[in-house]
Design an enzyme around this catalytic site. Structure first.
Site, PDB file in Angstrom:
ATOM      1  N   ASP A 184       0.826  -1.199   0.000  1.00 26.37           N
ATOM      2  CA  ASP A 184       0.000   0.000   0.000  1.00 26.37           C
ATOM      3  C   ASP A 184       0.867   1.260   0.000  1.00 26.37           C
ATOM      4  OD1 ASP A 184      -2.728   1.068   0.291  1.00 26.37           O
ATOM      5  OD2 ASP A 184      -2.010   1.816   2.220  1.00 26.37           O
ATOM      6  N   GLU A 248       1.796  -0.440  -4.885  1.00 22.71           N
ATOM      7  CA  GLU A 248       0.868   0.623  -5.283  1.00 22.71           C
ATOM      8  C   GLU A 248       1.717   1.882  -5.443  1.00 22.71           C
ATOM      9  OE1 GLU A 248      -3.088   3.133  -3.971  1.00 22.71           O
ATOM     10  OE2 GLU A 248      -1.563   2.643  -2.491  1.00 22.71           O
TER      11      GLU A 248
HETATM   12  C1  GLC Z   1      -4.226   3.107  -0.691  1.00 19.52           C
HETATM   13  C2  GLC Z   1      -5.402   2.173  -0.654  1.00 19.52           C
HETATM   14  C3  GLC Z   1      -6.603   2.947  -0.174  1.00 19.52           C
HETATM   15  C4  GLC Z   1      -6.325   3.477   1.205  1.00 19.52           C
HETATM   16  C5  GLC Z   1      -5.037   4.288   1.230  1.00 19.52           C
HETATM   17  C6  GLC Z   1      -4.561   4.501   2.638  1.00 19.52           C
HETATM   18  O1  GLC Z   1      -4.366   4.101  -1.639  1.00 19.52           O
HETATM   19  O2  GLC Z   1      -5.584   1.567  -1.893  1.00 19.52           O
HETATM   20  O3  GLC Z   1      -7.760   2.154  -0.167  1.00 19.52           O
HETATM   21  O4  GLC Z   1      -7.387   4.273   1.639  1.00 19.52           O
HETATM   22  O5  GLC Z   1      -3.996   3.636   0.571  1.00 19.52           O
HETATM   23  O6  GLC Z   1      -4.102   3.287   3.176  1.00 19.52           O
END
Ligand code: GLC
Ligand code: CA
Length: 505
Positions: A184, A248
């Site tokens: 994440d 991500e």
């Molecule tokens: C990422 C996740 C999202 C979350 C954020 C904070 O972007 O995909 O769902 O709210 O991180 O953890």
């Protein structure tokens, strides 16, 4: 070669996929029950959104214990069984690691304040969810940093103890057979050591950066984040097979994206958000792909997705609910060079579900893309035996269910399955180089490897695309499969085909 290079990954939002115990919330047992569906579809791996105990201020992304399973979702025993049972079907399981921040309820926040980022005076950093990224903690008399909600304090990745904690967390799950992690907010776990102010946005910045309200100069892609990934790579590579690190990586410049692959010693896959943010237009998407292809070094492998739990689903966002367009989108995702990542429901063309104000749960409005999987048209949609308890409203869309589509050769689901099967048997589609072929406006034609050509007509007129003699091996108009084409491929509005050139019996 690594399993995920050839693979198709499938993202499961555990709360919404299948509720086995009838409490209205999807769970691990539910995933266990439906593994045969995933095997039938042909996916190679599943990524589960966070499975850890969480107060759910941000639905699992506020983790209170990285070594356990949220009781609402199941038990560690069930997770281990899921890994084993999925493994028997050739499916690997990825978990979602949240290293940027914890929940404010994590014991570390009180016991180890040195794990977090503090300041006497807030700088100008903004939370990705709006408002200042700093909140005053009366107990400590200082401000703590949170890139997201105040309930999600950011960890201090300059602290070696934090790094060591996460080494142990990775090993804990890798030892249990977990095949890897989606990471994440991978691009911004390390912050500028001097907490310098971010510069303002300019009109030239990407709309996503505009939305964030400032450039991410001192909050994203700091040089030291790459040390962390090199360290994790060494941990992941000590396992057999090496564990997958899927980041991500919310940076929009493809050259910046390429940095997350390091010299082949950092992330294995870096999620591509510039592609995801393009409109569903041939030129725009093609340019995003070409830019990525040009920027990634030879060792770096792309990954493509069109939906996730944070954005409007692709059938709604890209396709305005038009199934002909959804067919093109699925064909595209599954034929580009790189790992394909589907979000649950993509395969049946599930649309966003309007969630009435009184049932909204997510504070930043993402419920519409997180509603229960539509297995069938019954009251509980095959998701739950207790529809009245469903945690989010269930979409009522009988045409977009597994039951309605499975076995119907003309359906989205069968198209998706056929595309996955074709990847499996076509070395060109799995590994072949990508090359754009000139095409009229609104049309995107690319070659994959030696003999495979993908032609997508993303326009509402009929077109003819030049091609050598070939055979249609997959088409959005399924009845055309097997057809021989001479010199040119005719494509109806919003349609696509994969052809193989050269002789074949
Ligand atoms: C990422 C996740 C999202 C979350 C954020 C904070 O972007 O995909 O769902 O709210 O991180 O953890
Ligand atoms: Ca349940």
């Amino acid at each position: 070669m690594t399993w995920w290079r050839d693979g198709v990954l499938y993202q499961i939002y555990p709360r919404s996929w299948r509720d086995a115990n009838g409490d209205g919330v999807g769970d691990l047992e539910g995933i266990l029950e439906r593994l045969d569906y995933l095997a039938w579809l042909g996916v190679d791996g599943i990524w589960l959104n966070p499975t850890f105990p969480s107060p759910n201020a941000d639905w699992g992304y506020d983790v209170a214990d990285y070594l356990a399973v949220d009781p609402e979702l199941g038990t560690t025993g069930q997770l281990e069984r899921l890994v084993a049972e999925a493994g028997r079907r050739g499916i690997r399981v990825l978990l979602d690691l949240v290293p940027n921040h914890t929940s404010i309820a994590h014991p570390w926040f009180r016991e180890r304040p040195d794990y977090y980022v503090w300041s006497e005076r807030p700088n100008n950093w903004l939370s990705a969810f709006g408002g200042p990224a700093w909140t005053f903690d009366p107990e400590r008399g200082r401000y703590y940093l949170h890139d997201f909600l105040p309930e999600q304090p950011d960890l201090d990745w300059w602290n070696e103890d934090v790094r060591r904690e996460f080494d142990a967390i990775l090993r804990h799950w890798f030892d249990r057979g977990v095949a890897g992690f989606r990471i994440d907010v991978a691009h911004r776990i390390v912050k500028d050591r001097f907490l310098r102010d971010n510069p303002p946005v300019t009109p030239d910045d990407h709309p996503h950066v505009q939305r964030l309200g400032q450039r991410q100069t001192y909050t994203a892609n700091q040089p030291e984040v790459h040390e962390v990934f090199r360290r994790w790579r060494r941990i992941a590579d000590a396992y057999d097979p090496p564990r997958l690190l899927l980041g991500e990586t919310y940076v929009l410049d493809p050259h910046e994206l390429a940095q997350f692959y390091g010299a082949g010693d950092e992330l294995d896959l870096a999620l591509n958000f510039s592609f995801l943010h393009e409109p569903f237009e041939a030129a725009a998407l093609r340019q995003a792909v070409e830019a990525t292809e040009a920027a990634l070094p030879a060792h770096a492998w792309p990954v493509w997705h069109g939906s996730n739990h944070d954005v409007s689903r692709l059938p709604t966002r890209w396709c305005g609910g038009d199934d002909a367009k959804v067919r093109c989108a699925l064909l595209l995702l599954l034929t580009l060079r790189g790992t394909a990542l589907l979000y649950y429901g993509d395969e049946i063309g599930m649309r966003d579900v309007t969630v009435p104000a009184e049932r909204r749960l997510d504070r930043v409005g993402r419920d519409r893309c997180r509603t229960p999987m539509q297995w069938d048209a019954s009251a509980g949609a095959g998701f739950t035996s207790a529809p009245e308890r469903a945690w989010l409203p269930i979409g009522r869309d009988p045409a977009h269910t597994v039951e309605a589509q499975r076995g119907d050769p003309g359906s989205l689901l069968e198209l998706c399955r056929a595309a996955i099967a074709l990847r499996r048997r076509s070395a060109d589609l799995r590994r072949g180089a990508y090359a754009t072929v000139p095409a009229p406006e609104g049309v995107w034609v690319f070659r994959r490897g030696e003999r495979t050509l993908v032609a997508l007509n993303l326009s509402s007129r009929e077109v003819e695309v030049e091609a050598p003699a070939a055979r249609v091996v997959l088409a959005t108009a399924r009845e055309r499969e097997g057809e021989r084409v001479q010199r040119g491929i005719r494509l109806g509005p919003w349609s696509g085909a994969v052809v193989e050139t050269g002789e074949r019996a």
